[in-house]
Design an enzyme around this catalytic site. Structure first.
Site, PDB file in Angstrom:
ATOM      1  N   LYS A 168      -6.732  -3.427  -3.951  1.00 61.11           N
ATOM      2  CA  LYS A 168      -5.418  -3.062  -4.480  1.00 61.11           C
ATOM      3  C   LYS A 168      -4.359  -3.676  -3.574  1.00 61.11           C
ATOM      4  O   LYS A 168      -4.063  -3.170  -2.502  1.00 61.11           O
ATOM      5  CB  LYS A 168      -5.242  -1.548  -4.484  1.00 61.11           C
ATOM      6  CG  LYS A 168      -4.057  -1.127  -5.307  1.00 61.11           C
ATOM      7  CD  LYS A 168      -3.409   0.142  -4.841  1.00 61.11           C
ATOM      8  CE  LYS A 168      -2.491  -0.062  -3.690  1.00 61.11           C
ATOM      9  NZ  LYS A 168      -1.355  -0.977  -3.950  1.00 61.11           N
ATOM     10  N   GLU A 246      -5.790  -1.210   9.792  1.00 64.06           N
ATOM     11  CA  GLU A 246      -4.893  -2.138  10.498  1.00 64.06           C
ATOM     12  C   GLU A 246      -3.485  -1.631  10.265  1.00 64.06           C
ATOM     13  O   GLU A 246      -2.931  -1.813   9.178  1.00 64.06           O
ATOM     14  CB  GLU A 246      -5.062  -3.562   9.957  1.00 64.06           C
ATOM     15  CG  GLU A 246      -6.442  -4.158  10.158  1.00 64.06           C
ATOM     16  CD  GLU A 246      -6.782  -4.387  11.620  1.00 64.06           C
ATOM     17  OE1 GLU A 246      -5.871  -4.358  12.470  1.00 64.06           O
ATOM     18  OE2 GLU A 246      -7.970  -4.592  11.918  1.00 64.06           O
ATOM     19  N   CYS A 280       3.012  -6.863  11.850  1.00 65.32           N
ATOM     20  CA  CYS A 280       2.506  -5.747  12.639  1.00 65.32           C
ATOM     21  C   CYS A 280       2.511  -6.043  14.129  1.00 65.32           C
ATOM     22  O   CYS A 280       2.733  -5.158  14.940  1.00 65.32           O
ATOM     23  CB  CYS A 280       1.098  -5.417  12.168  1.00 65.32           C
ATOM     24  SG  CYS A 280       0.038  -6.858  12.124  1.00 65.32           S
ATOM     25  N   GLU A 380       8.410   1.820  14.637  1.00 65.24           N
ATOM     26  CA  GLU A 380       8.254   0.472  14.091  1.00 65.24           C
ATOM     27  C   GLU A 380       9.370   0.226  13.086  1.00 65.24           C
ATOM     28  O   GLU A 380       9.477   0.939  12.093  1.00 65.24           O
ATOM     29  CB  GLU A 380       6.896   0.337  13.411  1.00 65.24           C
ATOM     30  CG  GLU A 380       6.638  -1.076  12.932  1.00 65.24           C
ATOM     31  CD  GLU A 380       5.341  -1.211  12.172  1.00 65.24           C
ATOM     32  OE1 GLU A 380       5.091  -0.421  11.244  1.00 65.24           O
ATOM     33  OE2 GLU A 380       4.567  -2.140  12.495  1.00 65.24           O
TER      34      GLU A 380
HETATM   35  P1  NAD Z   1       2.311   1.028   3.202  1.00 63.50           P
HETATM   36  O1  NAD Z   1       1.506   1.962   4.040  1.00 63.50           O
HETATM   37  O2  NAD Z   1       3.510   1.556   2.526  1.00 63.50           O
HETATM   38  O3  NAD Z   1       1.401   0.408   2.042  1.00 63.50           O
HETATM   39  C1  NAD Z   1       0.229  -0.322   2.319  1.00 63.50           C
HETATM   40  C2  NAD Z   1      -0.709  -0.228   1.133  1.00 63.50           C
HETATM   41  O4  NAD Z   1      -1.200   1.114   1.037  1.00 63.50           O
HETATM   42  C3  NAD Z   1      -0.063  -0.526  -0.204  1.00 63.50           C
HETATM   43  O5  NAD Z   1      -0.994  -1.250  -0.993  1.00 63.50           O
HETATM   44  C4  NAD Z   1       0.215   0.843  -0.782  1.00 63.50           C
HETATM   45  O6  NAD Z   1       0.247   0.862  -2.191  1.00 63.50           O
HETATM   46  C5  NAD Z   1      -0.951   1.646  -0.251  1.00 63.50           C
HETATM   47  N1  NAD Z   1      -0.693   3.068  -0.025  1.00 63.50           N
HETATM   48  C6  NAD Z   1       0.463   3.637   0.383  1.00 63.50           C
HETATM   49  N2  NAD Z   1       0.289   4.956   0.546  1.00 63.50           N
HETATM   50  C7  NAD Z   1      -1.008   5.221   0.267  1.00 63.50           C
HETATM   51  C8  NAD Z   1      -1.790   6.412   0.262  1.00 63.50           C
HETATM   52  N3  NAD Z   1      -1.285   7.602   0.565  1.00 63.50           N
HETATM   53  N4  NAD Z   1      -3.102   6.308  -0.061  1.00 63.50           N
HETATM   54  C9  NAD Z   1      -3.645   5.109  -0.381  1.00 63.50           C
HETATM   55  N5  NAD Z   1      -2.946   3.962  -0.425  1.00 63.50           N
HETATM   56  C10 NAD Z   1      -1.640   4.016  -0.094  1.00 63.50           C
HETATM   57  O7  NAD Z   1       2.679  -0.227   4.134  1.00 63.50           O
HETATM   58  P2  NAD Z   1       3.516  -1.518   3.728  1.00 63.50           P
HETATM   59  O8  NAD Z   1       4.967  -1.147   3.760  1.00 63.50           O
HETATM   60  O9  NAD Z   1       2.965  -2.162   2.524  1.00 63.50           O
HETATM   61  O10 NAD Z   1       3.195  -2.480   4.971  1.00 63.50           O
HETATM   62  C11 NAD Z   1       3.858  -2.393   6.163  1.00 63.50           C
HETATM   63  C12 NAD Z   1       2.993  -1.730   7.219  1.00 63.50           C
HETATM   64  O11 NAD Z   1       1.755  -2.438   7.337  1.00 63.50           O
HETATM   65  C13 NAD Z   1       3.603  -1.799   8.592  1.00 63.50           C
HETATM   66  O12 NAD Z   1       3.488  -0.535   9.235  1.00 63.50           O
HETATM   67  C14 NAD Z   1       2.773  -2.839   9.312  1.00 63.50           C
HETATM   68  O13 NAD Z   1       2.748  -2.728  10.700  1.00 63.50           O
HETATM   69  C15 NAD Z   1       1.433  -2.659   8.705  1.00 63.50           C
HETATM   70  N6  NAD Z   1       0.607  -3.869   8.865  1.00 63.50           N
HETATM   71  C16 NAD Z   1      -0.402  -3.863   9.786  1.00 63.50           C
HETATM   72  C17 NAD Z   1      -1.176  -5.001   9.999  1.00 63.50           C
HETATM   73  C18 NAD Z   1      -2.275  -5.010  11.025  1.00 63.50           C
HETATM   74  O14 NAD Z   1      -3.095  -5.913  10.976  1.00 63.50           O
HETATM   75  N7  NAD Z   1      -2.316  -4.070  11.944  1.00 63.50           N
HETATM   76  C19 NAD Z   1      -0.944  -6.138   9.245  1.00 63.50           C
HETATM   77  C20 NAD Z   1       0.074  -6.119   8.300  1.00 63.50           C
HETATM   78  C21 NAD Z   1       0.845  -4.963   8.119  1.00 63.50           C
END
Ligand code: NAD
Length: 478
Positions: A168, A246, A280, A380
C-alpha cells in the site's frame, strides 16, 4: 493486482493534484478493506501453492535484473510520474530511479548466493542442516518521500527470498509503485506475487491496518511516522508477525574546528534541504563547536543562497515544494516557533518569487541558538528547517546528539580519525557519516534506526534476512 490493473471493488477513485501548481496529475482506485483482503488472499494463494517461492534462485535473479533493466530503460517516464505527484525535483527523481534499479540488481545477485550451512562435528552420528526459507506473505506500507525506492528496498529482497507481497503506497504518490508492478510483470514475475492496493488518505490507514492485523500475512514492513509505525506494531501482535519499521529521525550533524569547514557547510545545507527536508535521515540538528560558530553560520548563509527553488520539472531545480498543504502549514508552524524562540540566520518563510506562489514552498531556513530540549530540536519537522546548537567538548556533543527520542543517522566532521570514530561509536543511531552526509557513494549499506526510529534493517545482506526464516533440521544417521 493479480497481474492486472483493476478498479476498487466499490468502484471508488481518488485524485492526486500537483503540489507545485495544483494541476490534476492522477486518478487512482480508492481501495478499501475488501480490496486489501482480496490482495492478501491472492498473495497467500501464490505463496502457498504458486511457482515463485518454489522457483530456482536463477529464475529470481533473471526477473529482478530484467526489472532493473526495464526501470532504467523507462527512467524518464517513472521520474516524470514522481515529479508530478510528489513535487520532487527531476534530478532527484532520476537519481531515485537509478538507485532503485541498482537495488533490484543487487538483490537479484544476492538471490544466487543464498545458502544455508551444515554441522557435522558435534555428534559424529548425526548431521545438522541450517536452512533459509522465505518468510511467507509480506505486506508493505510506505511513505511518499521515496515513492519508488521505499517500495523497491523492501520488494527486491522479499522477491529474492521467495516471498509473495501486498503493498500500500502513500496516497500522495502512488504512481511509481504501479509502474514498478507493470515492469515486474513484463520481466516475468508470475501474476499475484506482487499486489498493490492504492487508497486515499483515510482508507489508506484502514488498508494498512488490515494488512497489519491479518493472520494471513507473515511479515509487515512499514515506512512512515513513528506514530503510524507504533499503530502497525500493535496490530501486528495478533499473529506475532515479523515487523520492520523505518520511522522518523532528528539527526545531529556535528562539526569540530579542525574539519574542512567549507565542505562541511555546503554539505550541512544539503543534509537538511535534500528533497526539501522531507527525508528521514535529514541532518536537521547542526551541532557547532563554539570556536567556529559565527564563521560557520556565515558560510551556511552563503551556501543556502545557492539552493534553487523552482518548478520540479526543471533540471536545475534543487528544492521543490513540500508534499501537501497540510505539511506546508505544519512546517511553517515550526518556523513560527523558531522566530519566537531562536535566532534566525537565513530563510524563515515562503519565498517571495510570485512564480512559486501556487506551490507549497518553504525557504531553506536556519535557526541558531536553539535549545536542544525545545520542540524545534526534538520534533521531526520534515521540512527545510535547521536547528543550530553549539557545544564546547566532544562529550557534550555526543550527549546532545543522544538527547533525542530518535536514533536514525548522524554526521561528524573532523580531521582527527580518533575523534571521528569515538563520536561515530558514541552516538546511538543506525548510521553515521564521517566528513560527508547522507552518502559516501556506497550503496547497499544496511539502513535502519535505534530507539523511536524503528526496528529492523533495509538494504544489504541484513535487508534480505528480514524476509527469511531460519530453519534447522537434525538428522540422525543410521
Ligand atoms: P505516515 O505515517 O503518515 O504514513 C506512512 C504510510 O502509513 C502511508 O502509506 C499511510 O497511509 C500509512 N498509515 C498511516 N497511518 C496508519 C495506520 N494507523 N495504520 C496503518 N497504516 C497507516 O508517514 P508519511 O507522512 O507518509 O511519511 C513521513 C514519515 O516517514 C516521516 O516521519 C519520515 O521520517 C518517515 N520515513 C522514514 C524512513 C526511514 O527509512 N526511516 C524513510 C522515509 C520516511
Amino acid at each position: 493486482m493479480d497481474g492486472a490493473s483493476r478498479p476498487a471493488l466499490s468502484g471508488a477513485r481518488f485524485e492526486r493534484h500537483s503540489p507545485f501548481d495544483g494541476a490534476l496529475v492522477g486518478v487512482f482506485a480508492d481501495g478499501g478493506e475488501e480490496d486489501a483482503e482480496r490482495a492478501v488472499e491472492i498473495a497467500r494463494r501464490e505463496f502457498d501453492t504458486g511457482t515463485w517461492p518454489r522457483s530456482p534462485s536463477r529464475r529470481r535473479y533473471e526477473v529482478l535484473t530484467e526489472a532493473a533493466r526495464l526501470l532504467t530503460a523507462n527512467a524518464d517516464a517513472v521520474a516524470e510520474r514522481m515529479v508530478l505527484e510528489s513535487g520532487k525535483p527531476l534530478a532527484l527523481a532520476l537519481g531515485e530511479v537509478g538507485a532503485a534499479a541498482r537495488c533490484l540488481e543487487y538483490y537479484g545477485g544476492l538471490a544466487l548466493s543464498v545458502e544455508g550451512s551444515a554441522i557435522n562435528e558435534r555428534n559424529p552420528g548425526a548431521l545438522g542442516l541450517i536452512l533459509r526459507e522465505p518468510i511467507g506473505v509480506a505486506a508493505f506500507i510506505t511513505a511518499w518521500n521515496f515513492p519508488l525506492l521505499g517500495v523497491v528496498c523492501k520488494l527486491a529482497p522479499a522477491l529474492a527470498a521467495g516471498c509473495a507481497v501486498v503493498a500500500k503506497p502513500s496516497h500522495l504518490c502512488p504512481g511509481p509503485a504501479l509502474l514498478l508492478a507493470r515492469y515486474l510483470s513484463e520481466a516475468g514475475l508470475p501474476d499475484g506475487v506482487f499486489n498493490v492496493v492504492t487508497s486515499q488518505r483515510e482508507r489508506g490507514a484502514v488498508v494498512g491496518q488490515h494488512f497489519a492485523s491479518s493472520r494471513k500475512v507473515d511479515k509487515i514492513a512499514f515506512t512512515g511516522s513513528t506514530a503510524g509505525g507504533q499503530a502497525v506494531m500493535r496490530a501486528a501482535a495478533v499473529n506475532t508477525k515479523r515487523v520492520t519499521l523505518e520511522l522518523g529521525g532528528k539527526s545531529a550533524n556535528i562539526v569540530f574546528p579542525d574539519a574542512p569547514l567549507d565542505d562541511a557547510a555546503r554539505t550541512a545545507i544539503g543534509a537538511f534541504t535534500f528533497n526539501s527536508g522531507q527525508q528521514c535521515s535529514a541532518g536537521s540538528r547542526l551541532l557547532l563547536h563554539r570556536d567556529i560558530h559565527d564563521e560557520f553560520l556565515a558560510m551556511l548563509t552563503e551556501h543556502a543562497a545557492a539552493q534553487v527553488l523552482g518548478d520540479p520539472r526543471d533540471r536545475g531545480t534543487t528544492m521543490g515544494p513540500l508534499i501537501s498543504a497540510q505539511q506546508h502549514e505544519r512546517v511553517l508552524g515550526y518556523v513560527g516557533i523558531g522566530h519566537a524562540e531562536a535566532k534566525l540566520v537565513t530563510g524563515g518563510g515562503v519565498p517571495a518569487d510570485p512564480a512559486l506562489r501556487g506551490g507549497y514552498f518553504v525557504e531553506p531556513t536556519v535557526f541558531a541558538e536553539v535549545n536542544n530540549s525545545s520542540r524545534l530540536a526534538q520534533e521531526e519537522i520534515f521540512g527545510p528547517v535547521l536547528s543550530v546548537i553549539s557545544f564546547e567538548t566532544e562529550q557534550e556533543a555526543v550527549a546532545l546528539a543522544n538527547d533525542s527520542a530518535y536514533g536514525l543517522a548522524g554526521g561528524v566532521w573532523t580531521n582527527s580519525m580518533d575523534t571521528a570514530l569515538r563520536v561515530a561509536k558514541g552516538v546511538r543511531t543506525g548510521k553515521m557519516f564521517v566528513n560527508c552526509y547522507n552518502t559516501a557513494g556506497i550503496d547497499d549499506m544496511p539502513h535502519g534506526g535505534y530507539k523511536d526510529s524503528g526496528t529492523g534493517r533495509e538494504f544489504g545482506q541484513a535487508g534480505l534476512e528480514e524476509f527469511q526464516e531460519l530453519k534447522t533440521v537434525q538428522i540422525l544417521l543410521r
